[in-house]
Design a protein around this motif. Structure first.
Motif, short mmCIF file in Angstrom:
data_model
loop_
_atom_site.label_atom_id
_atom_site.label_comp_id
_atom_site.label_asym_id
_atom_site.label_seq_id
_atom_site.Cartn_x
_atom_site.Cartn_y
_atom_site.Cartn_z
N LYS A 100 0.82 -1.22 0.00
CA LYS A 100 0.00 0.00 0.00
C LYS A 100 0.85 1.26 0.00
CE LYS A 100 -4.32 -1.14 -0.18
NZ LYS A 100 -5.16 -0.66 -1.32
N LEU A 101 2.02 1.19 0.63
CA LEU A 101 2.89 2.36 0.70
C LEU A 101 3.45 2.73 -0.68
CD1 LEU A 101 4.76 1.49 4.00
CD2 LEU A 101 3.41 3.56 3.61
N LYS A 102 3.35 1.83 -1.63
CA LYS A 102 3.82 2.11 -2.99
C LYS A 102 2.73 2.74 -3.85
CE LYS A 102 6.90 -1.92 -2.83
NZ LYS A 102 7.20 -3.24 -3.44
N GLU A 103 1.50 2.75 -3.34
CA GLU A 103 0.36 3.23 -4.12
C GLU A 103 -0.03 4.64 -3.69
OE1 GLU A 103 -2.78 0.46 -3.52
OE2 GLU A 103 -1.62 -1.29 -4.22
N GLU A 104 -0.48 5.43 -4.66
CA GLU A 104 -1.02 6.75 -4.33
C GLU A 104 -2.42 6.61 -3.76
OE1 GLU A 104 -0.88 9.37 -7.67
OE2 GLU A 104 1.30 9.55 -7.60
N PRO A 105 -2.82 7.51 -2.87
CA PRO A 105 -2.09 8.71 -2.45
C PRO A 105 -1.14 8.48 -1.27
CG PRO A 105 -4.27 8.75 -1.51
CD PRO A 105 -4.22 7.51 -2.35
N LEU A 106 -1.13 7.27 -0.70
CA LEU A 106 -0.29 7.03 0.49
C LEU A 106 1.19 7.21 0.18
CD1 LEU A 106 -0.58 6.30 3.47
CD2 LEU A 106 -0.35 3.89 2.84
N SER A 107 1.59 6.85 -1.03
CA SER A 107 3.01 6.94 -1.40
C SER A 107 3.53 8.37 -1.37
CB SER A 107 3.22 6.34 -2.79
OG SER A 107 2.48 7.06 -3.76
N MET A 108 2.65 9.35 -1.49
CA MET A 108 3.06 10.75 -1.47
C MET A 108 3.63 11.15 -0.11
SD MET A 108 -0.11 12.48 -3.56
CE MET A 108 0.62 14.11 -3.43
N PHE A 109 3.30 10.38 0.93
CA PHE A 109 3.74 10.72 2.29
C PHE A 109 4.94 9.89 2.75
CE2 PHE A 109 -0.66 11.96 1.86
CZ PHE A 109 -0.69 13.22 2.43
N THR A 110 5.57 9.20 1.80
CA THR A 110 6.77 8.42 2.15
C THR A 110 8.05 9.20 1.90
OG1 THR A 110 6.86 7.43 -0.07
CG2 THR A 110 5.57 6.26 1.61
N ILE A 111 7.94 10.46 1.56
CA ILE A 111 9.12 11.29 1.29
C ILE A 111 9.94 11.45 2.56
CG2 ILE A 111 8.02 12.52 -0.62
CD1 ILE A 111 7.45 14.81 1.32
N PRO A 112 11.24 11.74 2.45
CA PRO A 112 12.11 11.83 3.63
C PRO A 112 11.63 12.82 4.69
CG PRO A 112 13.42 11.78 1.63
CD PRO A 112 11.99 11.89 1.19
N GLU A 113 10.95 13.89 4.28
CA GLU A 113 10.50 14.89 5.24
C GLU A 113 9.35 14.38 6.12
OE1 GLU A 113 12.29 16.84 1.70
OE2 GLU A 113 10.75 15.33 2.02
N ILE A 114 8.65 13.35 5.68
CA ILE A 114 7.49 12.84 6.42
C ILE A 114 7.71 11.42 6.91
CG2 ILE A 114 5.03 12.28 6.30
CD1 ILE A 114 4.71 14.52 4.26
N ARG A 115 8.01 10.51 5.98
CA ARG A 115 8.25 9.09 6.28
C ARG A 115 7.08 8.47 7.05
NH1 ARG A 115 12.76 6.68 5.08
NH2 ARG A 115 12.32 5.05 6.64
N ILE A 116 5.91 8.48 6.43
CA ILE A 116 4.74 7.86 7.05
C ILE A 116 4.95 6.36 7.25
CG2 ILE A 116 3.50 7.27 4.92
CD1 ILE A 116 1.95 8.79 8.09
N GLN A 117 5.86 5.78 6.48
CA GLN A 117 6.14 4.34 6.60
C GLN A 117 6.70 3.98 7.97
OE1 GLN A 117 7.55 6.52 4.52
NE2 GLN A 117 9.64 5.98 3.92
N ASP A 118 7.37 4.92 8.63
CA ASP A 118 7.90 4.63 9.96
C ASP A 118 6.77 4.39 10.96
OD1 ASP A 118 10.44 4.91 8.98
OD2 ASP A 118 10.72 6.95 9.72
#
Length: 273
Positions: A42-60
């Motif tokens: 799911k983290l590879k799919e939009e719109p969730l993937s938009m929040f995996t950038i280094p400034e946010i890292r929602i994946q953590d």
């Protein structure tokens, strides 16, 4: 369009609970949902993937203490956020809710939850015009409160340990510690991170009672058959009052029928404490 990601607890005892009861209560309170077998997909799919950038890292946050088993969560979409408050307050098997909306939703969320909830029950991340909200369900705090009550010696320590819990959720995302760190005298965070959560919380542990409902299972069934915010729940065989306690937690009126005087006493004490 709103995108919802429901992350289950990592202490669910059986696949049946994750595939049946967790799904049932979501369908009752929210609507149609699809299983998430692996949040990394799911983290590879939009719109969730938009929040995996280094400034946010929602994946953590999403991958912190992921559920074990075949299903890690559920996904759904909606046209509004009207079920949000009920979901955060009533869900029994969902630990966290990730909701993607727009910046216009920030005042709406702040209106649903009081200001002091920001940074505790929820926080959010902004990316262009989109916002990803992360909510911690009330059930999480109910289960973790067992450790706080046992490891706090006075009111000051209770307040401090509650703040440690909030920090553990949002600021310090610790990995699950080795078993050697889970002995008495170690950090409180180690108790927050372990998989085996208390199955009994609030007043459910007051008295042992064979054949009682599993509290989370009882609430999941209530969420499915009675998603309304108000109503009366009747238990014809009240037993130790598990269903009645869960109904009161959901702000529903409860009526129990029981022939055993000891069970009547237990139910009254547990519901009125």
């Amino acid at each position: 369009m709103y995108y919802w990601y429901f992350k289950l607890f990592n202490n669910i005892k059986s696949e049946h609970e994750a595939t049946e009861f967790a799904k049932l209560e979501l369908e009752g309170l929210f609507g149609k949902v699809a299983p998430i077998y692996n949040f990394f997909d799911k983290l590879k799919e939009e719109p969730l993937s938009m929040f995996t950038i280094p400034e946010i890292r929602i994946q953590d946050f999403i991958t912190h203490e992921l559920p074990y088993g075949k299903i890690q969560g559920y996904f759904g979409t909606s046209e509004n956020i009207s079920p949000l408050k009920k979901l955060v307050k009533r869900l029994a098997y969902t630990r966290e809710i990730y909701l993607i909306g727009t910046k216009e939703d920030i005042p709406l969320i702040k209106n649903i939850f009081p200001n002091q909830a920001l940074g505790k029950i929820y926080h959010f991340f902004e990316k262009e015009n989109l916002v990803c909200f992360r909510f911690i369900t009330y059930q999480y705090f109910l289960e973790k409160s067992e450790y706080i009550s046992k490891l706090s010696r006075n009111e000051e320590e209770v307040d401090r340990n509650v703040e440690i819990l909030f920090s553990h959720l949002i600021k310090n995302l610790h990995r699950i510690p080795a078993s050697s760190t889970l002995s008495i005298g170690k950090r409180l965070e180690d108790y927050f991170a372990i998989r085996e959560e208390p199955s009994l919380y609030i007043t459910h542990y007051f008295h042992p009672y064979k054949g009682k409902f599993h509290p989370k299972m009882a609430r999941a069934l209530l969420n499915y058959i009675h998603p309304q915010e108000k109503g009366i729940v009747m238990d014809n065989f009240a037993g130790s009052g598990t269903l009645l306690v869960e109904a009161s937690f959901m702000e529903l009126d409860g009526v129990g029928v029981e022939i055993n005087p000891l069970s009547v006493l237990m139910s009254n004490v547990k519901c009125n404490s």
